[in-house]
Scaffold this active site. Structure first.
Site, PDB file in Angstrom:
ATOM      1  N   CYS A 422     -26.083   8.322  43.592  1.00 36.46           N
ATOM      2  CA  CYS A 422     -26.588   8.926  44.831  1.00 36.46           C
ATOM      3  C   CYS A 422     -26.075  10.342  45.039  1.00 36.46           C
ATOM      4  CB  CYS A 422     -26.234   8.051  46.032  1.00 36.46           C
ATOM      5  SG  CYS A 422     -24.459   7.817  46.291  1.00 36.46           S
ATOM      6  N   HIS A 466     -22.309   6.054  50.162  1.00 37.07           N
ATOM      7  CA  HIS A 466     -23.621   6.631  49.859  1.00 37.07           C
ATOM      8  C   HIS A 466     -23.639   8.090  50.300  1.00 37.07           C
ATOM      9  CE1 HIS A 466     -27.784   6.477  48.763  1.00 37.07           C
ATOM     10  NE2 HIS A 466     -28.229   6.720  49.995  1.00 37.07           N
ATOM     11  N   ASP A 482     -33.754  10.863  51.769  1.00 37.40           N
ATOM     12  CA  ASP A 482     -32.899  10.117  50.845  1.00 37.40           C
ATOM     13  C   ASP A 482     -33.602   9.974  49.491  1.00 37.40           C
ATOM     14  OD1 ASP A 482     -31.057   8.586  49.569  1.00 37.40           O
ATOM     15  OD2 ASP A 482     -31.061   6.932  50.999  1.00 37.40           O
TER      16      ASP A 482
END
Length: 685
Positions: A422, A466, A482
């Site tokens: 991520c 994250h 995202d």
């Protein structure tokens, strides 16, 4: 030079320590070291084991206690090692280590029962020190076991040869526990929880696991290999869907080509403790309660569009929340969600420049991609959508095993490797958006979480860490973007385990974690039940502080405040002392009622005191007889005869085996001697 004493380890002026009592003391010592096993340096744990083992070998006669010079040598070696390892740091950890060194050295001079008592009180203090580091229910029970063994050792020390001393000791401890439990519970509930006059920070030199204030490629993927708990959350309206659980912690908006950092660094804070209390009031609609594990940082994690409810939070710019001081202990706070969309009026030129900052050079292919997207997009929103479509449709992969990308890492990720975690995709997305003229920033926090037992609360662990992007879009303000949701939607919907199931990399480096075996129903159930028990303990016992106490008292009639609680606590203590005194007097009278010999002895003491002679209860019958004969020569013979009969009854060779008829005759004779003494004293007066 004499370095060791092979003789009896007990000095001639003291009482020897029974082996059984010493064994309980050593066992308690090792149990009380367990709560700090991961904080104390390994060399210190080994030294404590050697020192306590040395003392046990002395007890068995295999070696002798060290002489003065050898003791000084051992002490110097341990202190020198301590100084070298702490490297000038003075923290709670190093202070606790030095205290443990002192406890370990005490074993080398434990000779008499007096030394036993000194070590007993030192170990009780060690039990209280443990609560600075571990306050969970299981560590609390372990501490209580250690203290119970200490109390058992004291009983064995004072009656080593008594029959069934261990069974009697455990019964006595159980009785003491049951008697003191009601008072402890009442004082826990009603004793005023005032703020301390001073505040000692517990920030230590132990590395904290959690979100950092910088982000480089590989940071979060390394953190995702940890199953340590970050925080737990209770919602008023049930657990939201996983895709809504974006826990914002901090914003990283300055890029140097490799690492993302905070533009505004954390301001220094005064030493102190963060308030750990959020109250006990029932959760209202849209509210949620967070119990965060120690992080050593000031930032608190919250969902978007939240507002602070508890007073231990400070709300800052961009919807972030901070504590007044770093969270060095578990801290509980409460927030509410404002479901209304928050529209920002605009972005000032200064902030626009800030959120468009990029290095002057580097990653030319990513910059070219941004120019291409800008040329083919009619709006910022369309540009963002086209970038996400690229991630969704082209072969990009989400992995916990990202390759190294040292040079122009964003170009390598986007056009060559196409494999990352991520933080790789969030950093690359922010770079491309800024290159296209769209203000953007990286947000670091957690996403998702695992339901606790019976879905009562949510458990967020480090592997839920994250990073995502927030972009400034006209008409919408800061909008979440995202790229992970486009590349690996399973990560957002179901969690990390499902997202990396094909490559089998979930917690691959943590073989002991129960979460690694979450697909095993029994292991998962047991892990959740243990966590549930500890969670309730942290919320309702450890977290029971001033505001929580006032919330609870507000439910009682009478408008109870701190002053009333103080009066009640003082009255409760006084009542407890009164009851204890009455019970003691009643028991003493019961003993006199059951034992006629004790009644006669009590009458003998009262007779002497009425005649002007002090007769303390600590004096033996023989001592009283000597004092009486010295004061009244006429008592010579009769007073000593009285004392001899009492001693023979309780301590004679045939004590306990006398026939009832003989016992009755002896008692009658003792009463006659008492009557003779009474007549002699009457004449003497």
């Amino acid at each position: 030079m004499k370095l060791a004493q092979r003789s009896n380890p007990v000095s001639s002026s003291g009482t020897p320590i029974p082996a059984s009592a010493l064994l309980w003391l050593i066992a308690a010592f090792f149990i009380l070291l367990l709560p700090q096993w991961d904080r104390l340096p390994p060399w210190l744990l080994g030294a404590c084991g050697l020192l306590a083992g040395w003392r046990w070998l002395v007890q068995s006669g295999r070696v002798g206690l060290p002489g003065r010079w050898l003791r000084l040598t051992v002490m110097a070696l341990l202190i020198a090692t301590y100084i070298v390892t702490v490297e000038g740091r003075f923290t709670v950890d190093t202070a606790a280590s030095f205290f443990v060194i002192a406890v370990g050295l005490k074993w080398l001079e434990t000779r008499t029962s007096r030394d036993f008592y000194v070590l007993f009180f030192i170990l009780v203090y060690l039990a209280t020190v443990n609560f600075l580091f571990e306050q969970g229910i299981f560590w609390t029970l372990l501490n209580l076991v250690g203290v119970a063994l200490l109390l058992l050792g004291i009983q064995v020390l004072n009656a080593p040869g008594a029959p069934h001393v261990l069974a009697a000791g455990w019964r006595r401890l159980g009785g003491m526990f049951l008697k003191s439990l009601p008072i402890v519970l009442l004082l826990f509930l009603f004793f005023p929880r005032l703020e301390p006059l001073w505040s000692v920070p517990l920030v230590s030199d132990r590395g904290q696991t959690g979100i950092s204030d910088t982000m480089s490629p590989g940071d979060i993927s390394n953190l995702a290999q940890s199953s340590e708990r970050a925080f737990r959350v209770t919602f008023a309206d049930g657990l939201p869907p996983n895709r809504e659980l974006y826990w914002r912690g901090l914003i990283l908006d300055r890029f140097d080509g490799t690492t993302w950092r905070q533009w505004d660094t954390e301001r220094p804070t005064r030493p102190g403790r963060v308030s750990v209390d959020s109250g006990l009031e029932e959760l209202q609609d849209n509210e949620y309660d967070v119990l965060m594990d120690p992080s050593g940082q000031r930032w608190a994690f919250a969902l978007a569009d939240s507002r602070a409810v508890s007073e231990n939070l400070e709300e800052e710019r961009w919807g972030l929340f901070r504590f007044k001081r770093p969270a060095d202990t578990p801290v509980r706070y409460r927030l509410s969600r404002d479901t209304a969309t928050l529209l920002n009026a605009g972005l000032s030129p200064a902030f626009r420049r800030r959120f468009l900052q990029l290095p002057a050079q580097g990653n030319p292919r990513a910059r070219a991609l941004a120019s291409e997207l800008r040329a083919t997009s009619s709006s910022d929103r369309e540009l963002v959508a086209r970038l996400l479509t690229r991630f969704r449709e082209q072969p990009y992969f989400y992995t916990l095993r990202p390759p190294l990308m040292p040079d122009d890492g964003i170009d390598t990720l986007l056009f060559d490797e196409r494999r990352g975690f991520c933080e790789h995709y969030a950093g690359a997305t922010t770079f491309v958006l800024r290159s296209a003229g769209i203000p953007a920033r990286v947000v670091a926090g957690y996403q998702g979480g695992d339901p606790g037992a019976n879905n009562e609360y949510l458990i967020v662990r480090q592997y839920d860490a994250h990073a995502w992007v927030e972009a400034w879009l006209p008409g919408s303000g800061w909008t979440r973007v995202d790229p992970t949701a486009a590349i690996a939607p399973d990560r957002i919907e179901s969690g990390l385990r499902e997202a990396v199931a094909d490559e089998g990399s979930f917690l691959e480096e943590d073989w002991t974690s129960p979460q690694r075996y979450g697909d095993q129903a029994l292991i998962r159930w047991a892990s959740l039940q243990v966590d549930r028990l500890n969670y309730q303990w942290q919320r309702w016992v450890v977290g029971y502080q001033g505001q929580s106490q006032l919330d609870l008292m507000s439910r009682l009639p009478g408008n109870i405040g701190m002053k009333e609680l103080g009066y009640f606590s003082a009255g409760l203590v006084a009542f407890g002392l009164l009851v204890a005194g009455l019970v003691s007097a009643w028991k003493q009278r019961g003993i006199l009622t059951r034992d006629p010999y004790l009644r006669v002895v009590a009458q003998w003491r009262q007779l002497l005191e009425r005649s002007g002679l002090e007769a303390p209860t600590t004096a033996t019958p023989s001592q009283l007889a000597d004092s009486a004969e010295a004061r009244w020569p006429a008592l010579r013979g009769t007073a000593r005869a009285f004392a001899r009969m009492v001693n023979s009854h309780y301590y004679g060779a045939s004590a306990g085996s006398v026939e009832p008829a003989q016992r009755k005759a002896d008692l009658a004779r003792l009463k006659r001697i008492l009557g003779v003494n009474r007549r002699i004293l009457r004449k003497a007066r």
